[in-house]
Design an enzyme around this catalytic site. Structure first.
Site, PDB file in Angstrom:
ATOM      1  N   LYS A 205     -10.392  36.922  21.026  1.00 45.45           N
ATOM      2  CA  LYS A 205     -10.399  38.162  21.808  1.00 45.45           C
ATOM      3  C   LYS A 205     -11.271  39.204  21.107  1.00 45.45           C
ATOM      4  CE  LYS A 205      -7.307  42.019  22.975  1.00 45.45           C
ATOM      5  NZ  LYS A 205      -5.925  42.533  22.842  1.00 45.45           N
ATOM      6  N   ASP A 210      -9.813  49.561  22.431  1.00 46.83           N
ATOM      7  CA  ASP A 210      -8.942  49.508  23.605  1.00 46.83           C
ATOM      8  C   ASP A 210      -8.271  50.859  23.822  1.00 46.83           C
ATOM      9  OD1 ASP A 210      -7.348  48.786  25.708  1.00 46.83           O
ATOM     10  OD2 ASP A 210      -5.869  47.733  24.484  1.00 46.83           O
ATOM     11  N   LYS A 217      -3.433  54.581  26.568  1.00 42.90           N
ATOM     12  CA  LYS A 217      -2.492  54.613  25.453  1.00 42.90           C
ATOM     13  C   LYS A 217      -2.298  56.048  24.979  1.00 42.90           C
ATOM     14  CE  LYS A 217      -4.116  50.195  23.485  1.00 42.90           C
ATOM     15  NZ  LYS A 217      -2.885  49.404  23.480  1.00 42.90           N
ATOM     16  N   ASP A 228      -8.698  45.624  17.660  1.00 41.47           N
ATOM     17  CA  ASP A 228      -8.357  44.811  18.820  1.00 41.47           C
ATOM     18  C   ASP A 228      -9.375  43.696  19.042  1.00 41.47           C
ATOM     19  OD1 ASP A 228      -6.337  44.351  20.607  1.00 41.47           O
ATOM     20  OD2 ASP A 228      -7.239  45.495  22.226  1.00 41.47           O
ATOM     21  N   ASP A 287      -3.681  47.980  30.423  1.00 41.78           N
ATOM     22  CA  ASP A 287      -3.598  47.838  28.974  1.00 41.78           C
ATOM     23  C   ASP A 287      -3.278  46.400  28.562  1.00 41.78           C
ATOM     24  OD1 ASP A 287      -3.772  48.693  26.365  1.00 41.78           O
ATOM     25  OD2 ASP A 287      -1.703  49.417  26.264  1.00 41.78           O
ATOM     26  N   GLU A 289      -5.310  43.931  28.947  1.00 42.10           N
ATOM     27  CA  GLU A 289      -6.667  43.462  29.240  1.00 42.10           C
ATOM     28  C   GLU A 289      -7.069  42.234  28.442  1.00 42.10           C
ATOM     29  OE1 GLU A 289      -7.224  44.737  25.371  1.00 42.10           O
ATOM     30  OE2 GLU A 289      -6.054  45.718  26.941  1.00 42.10           O
ATOM     31  N   ARG A 291      -5.533  39.440  27.757  1.00 49.00           N
ATOM     32  CA  ARG A 291      -5.253  38.157  28.418  1.00 49.00           C
ATOM     33  C   ARG A 291      -6.213  37.910  29.571  1.00 49.00           C
ATOM     34  NH1 ARG A 291       0.752  39.927  29.682  1.00 49.00           N
ATOM     35  NH2 ARG A 291       0.271  40.975  27.726  1.00 49.00           N
TER      36      ARG A 291
END
Length: 438
Positions: A205, A210, A217, A228, A287, A289, A291
């Site tokens: 990933k 993010d 967030k 991230d 949030d 995102e 996956r």
């Protein structure tokens, strides 16, 4: 040295001096012994009992932070390979934005160990840590691509990158997640090794930063979001180890690299997006995102029918609530792979904890308007439902391992300085080396 028997090999004066300083040999304890001329002659460092519950195999990683600059040899370590690796891992410093130290404690390699192997693993970990530690203003999707290209060039690997209209057409979830950012999303695809060798695919990933998207967030939750892309850092670190060791496999590394930002063209809660696999996905939360971008990469990997897929991601807070920051969650349906992962983690002192892919929880991802939702409809089992979501996109590959990791050391431990960490990288290399090392 062990807590018991540490006096062995010391002359009477050294033994008396160590006793006088209160040295006991307990893990992490240290004593500086002077010679007859008053200069430093020997240093005692306590290893404790390596078989004791909670023993830290990387305890020698404390030494670089305790010793004055100079060159040192390790004597009496039960496992000189792990002791040397721990030293190198503990020597890591991220000093890109500040002046480096004037001098460091350097290790003279013990005799009889594969120095090149130990150095290669430590260098790959440092590469991954550097990527995680670099702030998002200096590490976006393009810079992740540049790191992958540099790695490919060093090892003679091939690399292609999909972006723009081709990304929108062929990898619509990756495109949708990254569309709102000023820095364009992309899919990085690196391949190495003989075409007829067993095929192994690593997926990382690569969310450079993010914000949470429109489900933004709170500011406190954004402070570490430069990490991230930790899954991408792990995948690249493992690839560095694998290619450097020349393992007998056909390696593929897929990194969907994006930034999840807020703008007028950001994907929205309630949107229904098409995926590469043909499944429609209702967006329950922007949030979640990671996956989404992994789903498109998994579909590509699964179509190639590899022998094994390993994916790495800083995916869910639920995994951290369950296991804390030091212990990544691991998911697989393959019992043999689960046993191999556990054994590799123990050998590499890079532990994970297997969690269940409890199929009844798949109902929590049901959608009334699409094939599935990207989040569950309740507060429970967040790490499990995320793993179940990913499994929908690689149905043909039985030997699929999913690692949900934190990617960060909240405080300094032996061999693990505070900051970015490529958790599961050494485990994955140990796993692949055991299977494909020849």
């Amino acid at each position: 040295m062990r807590a018991s028997g540490w006096e062995d090999g010391l002359n009477p004066a050294e033994r008396a001096f160590a006793w006088a300083t209160g040295f006991t040999g307990k893990p992490g304890s240290i004593a500086f012994l002077p010679g007859a001329d008053g200069n430093l002659s020997r240093i005692l460092f306590g290893l404790g009992d390596p078989d004791a519950p909670g023993a830290d195999a990387l305890v020698t990683g404390r030494l670089p932070g305790l010793l004055p600059a100079g060159s040192y040899r390790l004597e009496g370590a039960p496992d000189p390979v792990m002791a040397s690796l721990a030293w190198l891992l503990g020597s890591y410093r991220f000093d890109r934005y500040r002046k480096g130290e004037n001098g460091k404690a350097a290790l003279v390699a013990p005799e009889g160990i594969e120095t090149e192997e130990v150095s290669r693993v430590a260098a790959a970990v440092a590469l991954g840590r550097d990527l995680v530690n670099t702030p998002a203003n200096d590490l976006g999707p393009a810079e992740i691509e540049a790191a992958a290209r540099a790695l490919a060039e060093r090892h003679g690997a091939a690399i292609t990158v999909v972006q723009g209209a081709d990304l929108e057409r062929d990898f619509p979830l990756i495109h949708a997640v990254g569309a709102a950012a000023a820095r364009a999303p992309r899919l990085i695809d690196l391949t190495w090794g003989p075409q007829d060798a067993p095929r192994v695919t690593l997926i990382g990933k690569g969310v450079a930063f993010d914000t949470g998207g429109l489900d933004i967030k709170p500011s406190s939750a954004m402070l570490l979001m430069k990490k991230d892309m930790g899954g991408a850092a792990v995948a690249l670190a493992v690839a560095d180890m694998v290619m450097g060791a020349g393992l007998k496999l056909r390696l593929r590394v897929l990194v969907p690299a994006v930034e999840n930002s807020v703008a007028g063209n950001a994907f929205r809660p309630g949107d229904v997006l098409r995926s590469r696999a043909g499944l429609s996905v209702e967006i329950g939360n922007t949030d979640a995102e990671g996956r989404l971008i992994l789903a498109d990469a998994l579909a590509l990997a699964d179509a190639d029918a590899p022998e094994m897929i390993l994916d790495f991601s800083t995916l869910t807070g639920a995994a951290r609530v369950a296991l804390g920051p030091d212990l990544p969650a691991f998911f697989t349906e393959d019992e043999d792979l689960a046993q191999e992962v556990a054994a590799a983690g123990a050998r590499a002192f890079d532990p994970v904890w297997r969690m269940p892919l409890h199929q009844p929880y798949a109902s929590l991802l049901e959608s009334k308007v699409a094939d599935l939702n990207n989040v569950s409809n309740g507060p429970f089992a967040g790490a499990i439902t995320a793993a179940l979501f990913l499994r929908r996109f690689a149905p043909k590959t039985k030997r699929h391992g999913h690692f949900d990791l934190y990617g960060w050391n909240p405080s300094t431990k032996p061999g693990r300085p505070e900051g970015g960490e490529v958790q599961t990288a050494r485990l994955s290399y140990a796993l692949l080396k055991a299977r494909y090392g020849g």
